[in-house]
Design a protein around this motif. Structure first.
Motif, PDB file in Angstrom:
ATOM      1  N   LEU A  83      12.202  13.329  10.113  1.00  0.00           N
ATOM      2  CA  LEU A  83      11.574  12.019   9.969  1.00  0.00           C
ATOM      3  C   LEU A  83      10.347  11.945  10.861  1.00  0.00           C
ATOM      4  N   ILE A  84       9.185  11.731  10.234  1.00  0.00           N
ATOM      5  CA  ILE A  84       7.931  11.659  10.975  1.00  0.00           C
ATOM      6  C   ILE A  84       7.454  10.210  10.926  1.00  0.00           C
ATOM      7  N   THR A  85       7.535   9.530  12.054  1.00  0.00           N
ATOM      8  CA  THR A  85       7.168   8.123  12.136  1.00  0.00           C
ATOM      9  C   THR A  85       5.876   7.980  12.926  1.00  0.00           C
ATOM     10  N   LEU A  86       4.887   7.349  12.316  1.00  0.00           N
ATOM     11  CA  LEU A  86       3.564   7.199  12.924  1.00  0.00           C
ATOM     12  C   LEU A  86       3.198   5.719  12.946  1.00  0.00           C
ATOM     13  N   ASP A  87       2.854   5.215  14.120  1.00  0.00           N
ATOM     14  CA  ASP A  87       2.516   3.800  14.286  1.00  0.00           C
ATOM     15  C   ASP A  87       1.167   3.687  14.992  1.00  0.00           C
ATOM     16  N   SER A  88       0.132   3.344  14.232  1.00  0.00           N
ATOM     17  CA  SER A  88      -1.211   3.281  14.818  1.00  0.00           C
ATOM     18  C   SER A  88      -1.412   2.029  15.666  1.00  0.00           C
ATOM     19  N   ARG A  89      -0.434   1.117  15.667  1.00  0.00           N
ATOM     20  CA  ARG A  89      -0.559  -0.076  16.507  1.00  0.00           C
ATOM     21  C   ARG A  89      -0.200   0.217  17.961  1.00  0.00           C
ATOM     22  N   SER A  90       0.505   1.318  18.180  1.00  0.00           N
ATOM     23  CA  SER A  90       0.967   1.604  19.537  1.00  0.00           C
ATOM     24  C   SER A  90       0.420   2.903  20.121  1.00  0.00           C
ATOM     25  N   ARG A  91      -0.126   3.782  19.255  1.00  0.00           N
ATOM     26  CA  ARG A  91      -0.617   5.062  19.764  1.00  0.00           C
ATOM     27  C   ARG A  91      -1.954   5.392  19.128  1.00  0.00           C
ATOM     28  N   GLU A 109      -4.725  -1.193  10.643  1.00  0.00           N
ATOM     29  CA  GLU A 109      -5.880  -1.399   9.782  1.00  0.00           C
ATOM     30  C   GLU A 109      -5.779  -0.488   8.571  1.00  0.00           C
ATOM     31  N   ARG A 110      -6.426  -0.906   7.488  1.00  0.00           N
ATOM     32  CA  ARG A 110      -6.356  -0.148   6.245  1.00  0.00           C
ATOM     33  C   ARG A 110      -6.926   1.261   6.402  1.00  0.00           C
ATOM     34  N   ASP A 111      -8.008   1.402   7.166  1.00  0.00           N
ATOM     35  CA  ASP A 111      -8.633   2.720   7.293  1.00  0.00           C
ATOM     36  C   ASP A 111      -7.779   3.717   8.063  1.00  0.00           C
ATOM     37  N   ASP A 112      -6.741   3.227   8.757  1.00  0.00           N
ATOM     38  CA  ASP A 112      -5.855   4.153   9.466  1.00  0.00           C
ATOM     39  C   ASP A 112      -5.044   5.016   8.497  1.00  0.00           C
ATOM     40  N   VAL A 142      -5.506   6.185  -2.512  1.00  0.00           N
ATOM     41  CA  VAL A 142      -5.597   5.422  -1.270  1.00  0.00           C
ATOM     42  C   VAL A 142      -6.924   4.670  -1.252  1.00  0.00           C
ATOM     43  N   ALA A 143      -6.884   3.427  -0.767  1.00  0.00           N
ATOM     44  CA  ALA A 143      -8.110   2.647  -0.618  1.00  0.00           C
ATOM     45  C   ALA A 143      -8.530   2.604   0.847  1.00  0.00           C
ATOM     46  N   VAL A 144      -9.840   2.609   1.084  1.00  0.00           N
ATOM     47  CA  VAL A 144     -10.378   2.540   2.440  1.00  0.00           C
ATOM     48  C   VAL A 144     -11.552   1.575   2.452  1.00  0.00           C
ATOM     49  N   ASN A 145     -11.867   1.044   3.637  1.00  0.00           N
ATOM     50  CA  ASN A 145     -13.080   0.246   3.758  1.00  0.00           C
ATOM     51  C   ASN A 145     -14.310   1.131   3.654  1.00  0.00           C
ATOM     52  N   ALA A 146     -14.227   2.324   4.254  1.00  0.00           N
ATOM     53  CA  ALA A 146     -15.326   3.286   4.224  1.00  0.00           C
ATOM     54  C   ALA A 146     -14.743   4.675   4.443  1.00  0.00           C
ATOM     55  N   LEU A 147     -15.460   5.701   3.996  1.00  0.00           N
ATOM     56  CA  LEU A 147     -15.000   7.062   4.237  1.00  0.00           C
ATOM     57  C   LEU A 147     -14.953   7.336   5.735  1.00  0.00           C
ATOM     58  N   LEU A 186       4.911   2.909   3.714  1.00  0.00           N
ATOM     59  CA  LEU A 186       3.811   2.237   4.405  1.00  0.00           C
ATOM     60  C   LEU A 186       4.215   0.816   4.764  1.00  0.00           C
ATOM     61  N   THR A 187       3.977   0.435   6.011  1.00  0.00           N
ATOM     62  CA  THR A 187       4.122  -0.962   6.432  1.00  0.00           C
ATOM     63  C   THR A 187       2.900  -1.342   7.257  1.00  0.00           C
ATOM     64  N   GLY A 188       2.667  -2.647   7.332  1.00  0.00           N
ATOM     65  CA  GLY A 188       1.543  -3.159   8.087  1.00  0.00           C
ATOM     66  C   GLY A 188       1.723  -4.636   8.335  1.00  0.00           C
ATOM     67  N   PRO A 189       0.789  -5.280   9.009  1.00  0.00           N
ATOM     68  CA  PRO A 189       0.959  -6.680   9.401  1.00  0.00           C
ATOM     69  C   PRO A 189       1.042  -7.652   8.239  1.00  0.00           C
ATOM     70  N   ASP A 190       0.481  -7.307   7.060  1.00  0.00           N
ATOM     71  CA  ASP A 190       0.520  -8.258   5.948  1.00  0.00           C
ATOM     72  C   ASP A 190       1.319  -7.733   4.761  1.00  0.00           C
ATOM     73  N   THR A 191       2.198  -6.772   5.019  1.00  0.00           N
ATOM     74  CA  THR A 191       3.077  -6.292   3.952  1.00  0.00           C
ATOM     75  C   THR A 191       4.455  -6.905   4.128  1.00  0.00           C
ATOM     76  N   LEU A 192       5.193  -6.985   3.046  1.00  0.00           N
ATOM     77  CA  LEU A 192       6.460  -7.700   3.075  1.00  0.00           C
ATOM     78  C   LEU A 192       7.680  -6.792   3.120  1.00  0.00           C
ATOM     79  N   GLY A 193       7.477  -5.505   3.201  1.00  0.00           N
ATOM     80  CA  GLY A 193       8.631  -4.624   3.232  1.00  0.00           C
ATOM     81  C   GLY A 193       8.195  -3.181   3.243  1.00  0.00           C
ATOM     82  N   VAL A 194       9.186  -2.313   3.237  1.00  0.00           N
ATOM     83  CA  VAL A 194       8.944  -0.875   3.204  1.00  0.00           C
ATOM     84  C   VAL A 194       9.293  -0.378   1.813  1.00  0.00           C
TER      85      VAL A 194
END
Length: 480
Positions: free
Chosen positions: A62-70, A99-102, A183-188, A123-131
């Motif tokens: 299990l590879i768990t990555l959280d860009s909010r903390s690291r 953020e989306r670009d993460d 995948v969608a991004v704000n910018a490359l 994928l989860t994030g601040p405005d998603t409702l579940g996994v």
């Protein structure tokens, strides 16, 4: 007589250190689902545990990555290390982003090598409702990136989700039949933050006008795609303020000084460019020695493009033929970009397809003179003139005769759609003479397999009747 049971001897409590390795592995694996960094913590307790953890791939699955903390770079290193330690087992990826670009940045380590073991992605994030997990991700061979500009929610960060959708359920667009991960991004992302992507097919599209991608950004991203075989770039609408990599005088000066690097794409075979004003810059800055198919779509514009850094190159002078054009600036840009690509790469191009994309007559001459392996040429809604069609007729090597020559000697498929300025007389004369030479000289490989002339106003029924017997057994389609 009553039964007498022997008294059970007292046993001292069993220490966790005395548990079998198999039980410890189950415990450590369970712990890894609670704390993503626990394998490293457990390995530091003692040597026996360290040996168990480092020799148990299931602990690392299990590879768990959280860009909010690291930090992103630390998470990328984490992903690569866990992938290595979990071999040969399948692994699962859970991503929690701020953020989306993460998202693309965190996915890049998994795309940096063939990953048949990649089982699922969540994928989860601040405005998603579940996994909502995505399964069989390891089959991915194509990456589709939608550039959306600033704004938008994480719920729309995966292709196919409207902005007002209330979550990510069903939004992860993994098309198993096409092996496509979207995948969608704000910018490359900048090249310094992304790992090389091993995938052979990449499709980049601009989803809205404000998502304009400068050619310098696009070229830099392609340097991270060394195995690329098929590339598609779809711009948004063609606009005056989104043409080339120069938005102001300062930007133009920087562009001139830096000279965009040439991107080497040794395996690229198929290239599609659509709805962009950066055609010349892009084609002038790629080296594609294996390119066999080129599709240019909706590149014509009726407004002038800004000066280009390479102006003054051979062929950049005005077209001596003086042929009419409704898109003179983009005709020049497309032609000069294709000239530079051919001169640098000498690609074995077999297919050239131009839809609402044009060149000057002098550029068509250059292209036909240098593409000796071209087999299919299609053009739609073009201003090409009789002068261009006559380039397909045989000609003599010198003015006083000599050997007869053919441009694009392997051409076997010709499609002219909605070319309203070319005349039926010029088509019949040029193709009839060409067929005669192709039949006479054995060194010219093959003959026409297909000729289609549709929507060409100056090609009448009488021209079709005259041309049909000349083409022999070729498939011949025309309308009047």
């Amino acid at each position: 007589m009553p039964l007498i049971y022997p008294e059970c001897p007292a046993r001292p409590p069993t220490s966790i250190r005395d548990l079998p390795s198999e039980v410890l592995i189950e415990i450590f694996t369970y712990l890894a689902h609670i704390d993503s960094l626990s394998p490293l913590t457990v390995a530091s307790v003692c040597r026996p545990w360290r040996s168990i953890v480092f020799n148990a791939p299931s602990v690392w699955r299990l590879i768990t990555l959280d860009s909010r903390s690291r930090d992103i770079s630390a998470l990328q290193t984490h992903a690569l290390y866990w992938m290595t330690k979990s071999e040969p087992l399948e692994f699962d990826v859970e991503v929690n982003v701020a953020e989306r670009d993460d998202i693309l940045l965190l996915l890049s380590p998994f795309l940096s090598r063939p990953q048949k073991r990649w089982r699922s992605f969540s994928l989860t994030g601040p405005d998603t409702l579940g996994v909502y997990p995505l399964h069989n991700v390891g089959r991915t061979t194509k990456l589709a990136i939608s550039v959306r500009g600033d704004g938008g929610s994480l719920a729309s960060a995966i292709l196919g989700i409207p902005e007002d959708d209330d979550g990510v359920k069903g939004s992860v667009n993994l098309d198993i039949s096409q092996n496509t991960l979207g995948v969608a991004v704000n910018a490359l992302p900048p090249i310094s933050r992304i790992h090389p992507i091993h995938l052979t097919m990449i499709h980049i599209s601009e989803a809205r006008p404000e998502a304009y991608t400068k050619p310098s950004t696009l070229l830099a991203f392609l340097t991270a795609c060394p195995n690329l075989q098929q590339f598609v770039f779809m711009g948004w609408a063609l606009r005056r303020d989104m043409d080339e990599d120069v938005d102001s005088q300062d930007d133009h000066q920087t562009f001139v000084e830096e000279k965009l690097p040439v991107v080497y794409l040794p395996h690229l075979q198929v290239l599609r460019l659509r709805s962009t004003c950066s055609t010349r810059t892009f084609l002038s800055r790629i080296h594609t020695p294996a390119l066999s198919e080129l599709y240019l779509t909706y590149l014509n514009v009726d407004f002038p493009l800004p000066p280009h850094v390479d102006e003054g190159d051979e062929g950049d002078s005005e077209d001596e033929s003086g042929d009419f054009s409704r898109s003179p600036s983009s005709d020049r840009a497309t032609g000069m970009g294709l000239r530079k690509l051919i001169k640098r790469s000498n690609p074995p191009l077999r297919v050239l397809d131009m839809d609402c994309s044009d060149m000057r007559t002098k550029d068509f001459r250059y292209v036909f003179d240098h593409l000796h392996k071209l087999e299919e040429f299609s053009i739609v809604a073009s201003d090409l003139s009789d002068n261009v069609i006559r380039l397909l007729a045989p000609y003599y090597e010198s003015s006083d005769g000599g050997n007869v020559k053919l441009r694009v000697p392997r051409l076997s498929v010709l499609r002219l759609f909605d070319c309203i300025r070319v005349s039926g007389d010029a088509i019949v004369e040029s193709l009839s003479r060409r067929v005669e030479v192709m039949a006479k000289y054995r060194d010219c490989r093959g003959s026409f397999r297909e000729v289609s002339i549709i929507g060409c106003e100056r090609f009448a029924h009488i021209h079709g009747l005259a041309l049909r017997p000349q083409l022999g057994g070729a498939a011949f389609l025309y309308d009047t």
